[in-house]
Design a protein around this motif. Structure first.
Motif, short mmCIF file in Angstrom:
data_model
loop_
_atom_site.label_atom_id
_atom_site.label_comp_id
_atom_site.label_asym_id
_atom_site.label_seq_id
_atom_site.Cartn_x
_atom_site.Cartn_y
_atom_site.Cartn_z
N LYS A 715 0.88 -1.30 -0.04
CA LYS A 715 -0.04 0.04 0.09
C LYS A 715 0.93 1.23 -0.06
O LYS A 715 0.57 2.32 -0.32
N LEU A 716 2.09 1.17 0.30
CA LEU A 716 2.84 2.22 0.37
C LEU A 716 4.21 1.89 0.05
O LEU A 716 4.79 0.70 0.35
N ALA A 717 5.12 2.77 -0.87
CA ALA A 717 6.39 2.79 -1.12
C ALA A 717 7.34 3.99 -0.69
O ALA A 717 6.59 5.25 -0.70
N GLY A 718 8.44 3.74 -0.23
CA GLY A 718 9.25 4.64 0.37
C GLY A 718 10.50 4.59 -0.55
O GLY A 718 11.18 3.74 -0.77
N LEU A 719 10.94 6.08 -1.15
CA LEU A 719 11.97 6.09 -2.02
C LEU A 719 12.86 7.21 -1.48
O LEU A 719 12.79 8.32 -0.87
N SER A 720 14.34 7.04 -1.31
CA SER A 720 15.34 7.82 -0.81
C SER A 720 16.45 7.94 -1.88
O SER A 720 16.76 7.36 -2.78
N ALA A 721 17.09 9.25 -1.83
CA ALA A 721 17.96 9.75 -2.49
C ALA A 721 18.85 10.74 -1.76
O ALA A 721 18.23 11.77 -1.11
N LEU A 722 19.99 10.63 -1.98
CA LEU A 722 20.97 11.72 -1.28
C LEU A 722 21.56 12.66 -2.24
O LEU A 722 21.72 13.90 -2.00
N MET A 723 21.80 12.26 -3.65
CA MET A 723 22.48 13.14 -4.70
C MET A 723 21.55 13.70 -5.60
O MET A 723 20.50 13.15 -5.77
N THR A 724 21.93 14.83 -5.96
CA THR A 724 21.04 15.74 -6.90
C THR A 724 21.07 15.05 -8.12
O THR A 724 19.98 14.96 -9.06
N THR A 725 21.88 14.13 -8.50
CA THR A 725 22.08 13.43 -9.81
C THR A 725 21.01 12.20 -9.81
O THR A 725 20.93 11.74 -10.95
N THR A 726 20.51 11.69 -8.88
CA THR A 726 19.83 10.42 -8.73
C THR A 726 18.31 11.04 -8.59
O THR A 726 17.52 10.05 -8.47
N VAL A 727 18.04 12.36 -8.45
CA VAL A 727 16.63 12.73 -8.18
C VAL A 727 15.92 12.42 -9.42
O VAL A 727 14.62 11.94 -9.38
N PRO A 728 16.55 12.50 -10.68
CA PRO A 728 15.63 12.10 -11.87
C PRO A 728 15.21 10.61 -11.77
O PRO A 728 14.12 10.28 -12.35
N LEU A 737 5.51 3.79 -10.99
CA LEU A 737 4.49 3.44 -10.07
C LEU A 737 3.09 3.95 -10.27
O LEU A 737 2.03 3.19 -10.23
N ARG A 738 3.05 5.06 -10.68
CA ARG A 738 1.90 5.65 -10.85
C ARG A 738 0.84 4.94 -12.23
O ARG A 738 -0.30 4.73 -12.24
N LYS A 739 1.89 4.37 -13.02
CA LYS A 739 1.37 3.56 -14.34
C LYS A 739 0.86 2.19 -13.84
O LYS A 739 -0.20 1.63 -14.32
N LEU A 740 1.75 1.60 -13.15
CA LEU A 740 1.51 -0.06 -13.02
C LEU A 740 0.89 -0.28 -11.57
O LEU A 740 0.37 -1.12 -11.40
N ALA A 741 1.15 0.61 -10.68
CA ALA A 741 0.36 0.34 -9.30
C ALA A 741 -0.02 1.72 -8.87
O ALA A 741 0.24 2.23 -7.82
N PRO A 742 -1.38 2.20 -9.40
CA PRO A 742 -1.70 3.52 -9.03
C PRO A 742 -2.38 3.84 -7.51
O PRO A 742 -2.37 4.72 -7.11
N GLU A 743 -2.74 2.42 -7.00
CA GLU A 743 -3.08 2.34 -5.59
C GLU A 743 -1.90 2.60 -4.62
O GLU A 743 -2.36 3.03 -3.29
N CYS A 744 -0.80 2.38 -4.88
CA CYS A 744 0.17 2.65 -4.27
C CYS A 744 0.62 4.10 -3.57
O CYS A 744 0.93 4.89 -4.66
N LYS A 745 0.57 4.35 -2.66
CA LYS A 745 1.11 5.73 -1.96
C LYS A 745 2.30 5.75 -2.02
O LYS A 745 3.07 4.71 -1.75
#
Length: 783
Positions: A715-728, A737-745
């Motif tokens: 029901k929930l996914a958590g994503l982490s990034a430290l570096m500006t180069t990895t934010v994309p 996730l919005r495309k394949l699992a739209p119900e997941c926050k």
């Protein structure tokens, strides 16, 4: 001119950000910038030259993440990076800083990486860079004081280059693990760092307010390399909100506040540096003054000795303590930790740590106790030993700048201790005894103190790093001993030399010792005593201290005295069972073994879910609230979580199938990013709050995140990034996730993230810290 000469004479300029610039030139989402040293050397050289043409005098090698945890071809990458910088600086009077970033791992005891392993990893990179021709080592973007110490030790042991250190402070003006600027200055200056400051995370506006905190305590040049404000996402690329004009205007204020080495970090461009140079190069140059403060520190804060009498708790010492000796023999660390925590509650400022028994391995025990104490209390420690090997090993792993007890006037002692003070930093208790024994007069003891201080100076150790103990001797065997000691304290005080006493020695052999001790303590404080090793459980001693503080104007409105007086009243009896109170207290205090034992006892009479919901979770909430209010720091939060895990483990076999889990959560550090400290902290806390966490690790492609969410019906996914180069890459993951699992926050976090930025890339929630992630999960799952 060498770099150390330059920074002593004029404002010196670093370059600016690399990641956002390289992204604009084609660096892909999640692609490692360090690989461009080999695949696109012309781009790296061009980047350096743009900054040099803008006025930068120090260019940082493209090696921020270059370590053996991330690359197999490390020598090739680092050597290429330094060579690219060399090629770029042809025709310029400039210096190459070997850029050393964090490893992305928490160190033991909070994480799984041993301190010495971290030193080895940093050393490998530094040796390669130094051999390739770097001019200095820049250790940057450190958010953990312990990792910063490991990196500095690695640099000092691996090369002879100057060492600069910049750390990441948040809006509370502290590191992620709790250190304030004064604590970092104390530790890093003690380690012999050549320049100190901050970079990343904050923009120039926020850093402007922190610079005075450095200026107040630093004696070495201050570095300020801000981000260009807060990040935003525009057309899939990371951009920053502060332009070159605004940035350079604020940098003028930062220089006026005391910074003498300036540049930029994430989002800054050659134009930011160009305008900063134009607007600051004519400003008056003023180095920080030598402060000559007598300061020790823990991983959170410093303690200055000299403003008011400092209490050093004496109870972690086997002398005259049968139960403590037994704890040492049985390796009963829990008992020792309880002694420390109890003294902390009594109001001591420093904990003495002496574990010397002939029949145990003192060095290993000292290391174990120092690590364990620092995981449950933020108090600075006094390392108390006469064994040089024990002293060195404890100083090496101590997270901060320790008080060292002791050195004396014998040449053998000074030759053993002073090199350690010089290498690791520390304030030494200097006992006034030498080859001639203990002088019988105050003048004789002061003479020994002068000898010790003069010898320390030969090692480059200032008078401010020495606290003299003129020795309290039993008045029962010499009626003049108290007068001699007090006279020596007064003489030393009048010369500006700090003093310390082991107060209880004065009453040896007499009845009602606490009465003698407390009066002598008061007399010593009146004579100028700066710190004392005392028993904080003695009401008489604590009364003496509180009364002295109130009567000498060091206790504003007598507030501490009133609180202390109230504490002397008998406490009302509590109805809560001893086991329950013990479990709560053990979790809050971070006592793992005792938490497990308490839970094992409780499961005999209570239902497992009652223990979880009625005791474990409320205890975690208490610590979590303290963390959110900045009263508890990350190490304490993690140790409480580990204690809660021990309690869970003790009762999980009794939990009925299907009970106890509050929902599934998938977490990952996004593609291209190997820094998983934040993600791991979130995992620990979520699991201790009863959530089932599927941890995909670091450098995780978007497809793998989506696959795990769908497979586990999360029901929930958590994503982490430290570096500006990895934010994309984070944004790509969210879109998938919005495309394949739209119900997941989706919740996101990391050093480069903000609430606004999270909203721009399509996340449902932004968490500034691990407790924020827990609160969002509780809300989402209907708790």
């Amino acid at each position: 001119m060498r770099i150390l000469e330059k920074i002593q004479k004029e404002i010196t300029y670093f370059d600016g950000g690399a990641g956002t610039l390289l992204q604009s030139w084609g660096l892909g989402a999640g692609e490692k910038p360090e690989l461009w040293n080999i695949s696109h050397p012309e781009k790296i050289i061009e980047m350096h030259r743009l900054y040099l043409e803008a006025g930068a005098q120090i260019i940082t090698s493209n090696t921020f993440g270059a370590n053996r945890l991330k690359f197999d071809n490390l020598p090739e990458i680092i050597t290429a990076a330094v060579n690219n910088a060399k090629a770029a600086r042809e025709g310029f009077d400039a210096y190459i800083a070997l850029d050393i970033g964090p490893l992305g791992k928490m160190l033991e005891p909070l994480g799984d990486m041993p301190f010495e392993t971290a030193v080895e990893v940093f050393s490998e990179s530094i040796k390669i860079g130094a051999q390739a021709g770097a001019d200095l080592v820049l250790i940057e973007t450190m958010n953990d004081s312990y990792e910063a110490k490991a990196a500095v030790i690695a640099a000092k042991e691996s090369c002879n280059l100057p060492v600069f250190v910049t750390c990441v402070y948040d809006e509370s003006k502290k590191l992620m693990t709790g250190a304030d600027p004064a604590a970092m200055v104390a530790m890093l200056e003690g380690l012999g760092v050549d320049a100190i400051g901050m970079n990343c995370s904050l923009g120039p506006k926020q850093m402007r307010d922190i610079v005075p905190l450095f200026a107040r305590c630093a004696s070495v040049p201050i570095i300020v390399n801000p981000n260009a404000g807060l990040p935003e996402s525009v057309d899939g690329k990371t951009v920053f909100s502060v332009g070159a004009d605004e940035f350079s205007d604020i940098m003028r204020d930062i220089v006026k506040s005391g910074a003498t080495i300036i540049g930029g970090c994430c989002g800054t461009t050659p134009e930011h540096i160009r305008k900063t140079v134009e607007k600051t190069k004519g400003l008056p140059f003023k180095l920080p003054e030598k402060k000559n403060l007598t300061v020790i520190s823990s991983y959170t804060h410093s303690v200055e000795i000299g403003n008011a009498p400092v209490i050093i708790g004496e109870r972690i010492n086997p002398t005259g303590k049968k139960r403590f000796k037994e704890a040492l023999r049985q390796n009963d660390i829990g008992y020792i930790l309880n002694e420390g925590l109890a003294q902390n509650k009594k109001g001591v400022s420093v904990l003495d740590v002496n574990v010397g028994l002939p029949e145990i391995d003192e060095t290993e025990m000292m290391k174990s106790v120092v690590r364990s104490l620092q995981s449950v209390t933020e108090l600075p420690l006094q390392i108390d030993t006469v064994n040089p090997e024990t002293m060195e090993q404890a100083m090496r792993i101590y997270n901060g700048k320790a008080l060292i007890n002791s050195v004396n006037g014998k040449e053998e002692s000074m030759q053993a201790v002073f090199p350690l003070i010089k290498k690791y930093g520390g304030v030494a208790i200097a006992v006034t005894i030498d080859e001639g024994g203990i002088p019988e007069t105050a003048e004789g003891r002061v003479a020994v103190a002068h000898k010790i201080i003069a010898r320390a100076a030969e090692y480059g150790i200032g008078k401010n790093e020495i606290i003299v103990d003129p020795l309290a001797m039993a008045v029962s065997s010499d009626s003049q001993s108290a007068n001699i000691t007090l006279k020596a304290v007064k003489m030393l005080h009048d010369e500006g030399i700090k003093t310390c006493l082991g107060v209880s020695n004065i009453s040896f052999g007499l009845p009602s010792r606490a009465d003698i001790n407390s009066v002598f303590y008061t007399m010593a404080m009146h004579s100028g005593l700066d710190c004392a090793i005392i028993n904080p459980f003695s009401d008489e001693m604590m009364k003496a201290w509180h009364c002295f503080m109130a009567l000498t104007g060091k206790d504003e409105n007598c507030a501490d005295y009133i609180e202390f007086a109230d504490s002397l009243a008998p406490a009302p009896a509590e109805s809560k069972s001893q086991s329950s109170a013990g479990l709560d207290g053990c979790i809050i205090s971070g006592l793992k073994e005792q938490a497990g034992a308490c839970a094992a006892e409780l499961i005999k009479t209570e239902k497992p879910m009652d223990i979880i919901n009625g005791k474990i979770i409320p205890a975690l909430n208490t610590v979590g609230k303290g963390f959110e209010e900045k009263k508890v720091y990350l190490p304490q939060l993690l140790m409480s979580a580990q204690a809660a895990k021990e309690a869970f483990d003790a009762i999980k076999a009794a939990i009925p199938s299907g009970e106890g889990k509050r929902g599934k959560i998938v977490i990952a550090t996004v593609k291209g990013d190997v820094h998983d400290i934040g993600k791991n902290i979130v995992k620990v806390l979520l699991e201790n709050y009863g959530f089932e966490v599927i941890d995909l690790g670091k450098d995780v492609p978007p497809e793998k995140v989506a696959e795990a969410v769908i497979k586990n019906n999360a029901k929930l996914a958590g994503l982490s990034a430290l570096m500006t180069t990895t934010v994309p890459a984070m944004e790509e993951t969210i879109k998938l996730l919005r495309k394949l699992a739209p119900e997941c926050k989706i919740m996101v976090g990391g050093a480069v993230m903000t609430e606004e930025y999270a909203e721009m890339i399509g996340a449902d929630s932004y968490s500034a810290d691990a407790m924020g992630a827990v609160r969002y999960a509780e809300k989402l799952f209907g708790e």
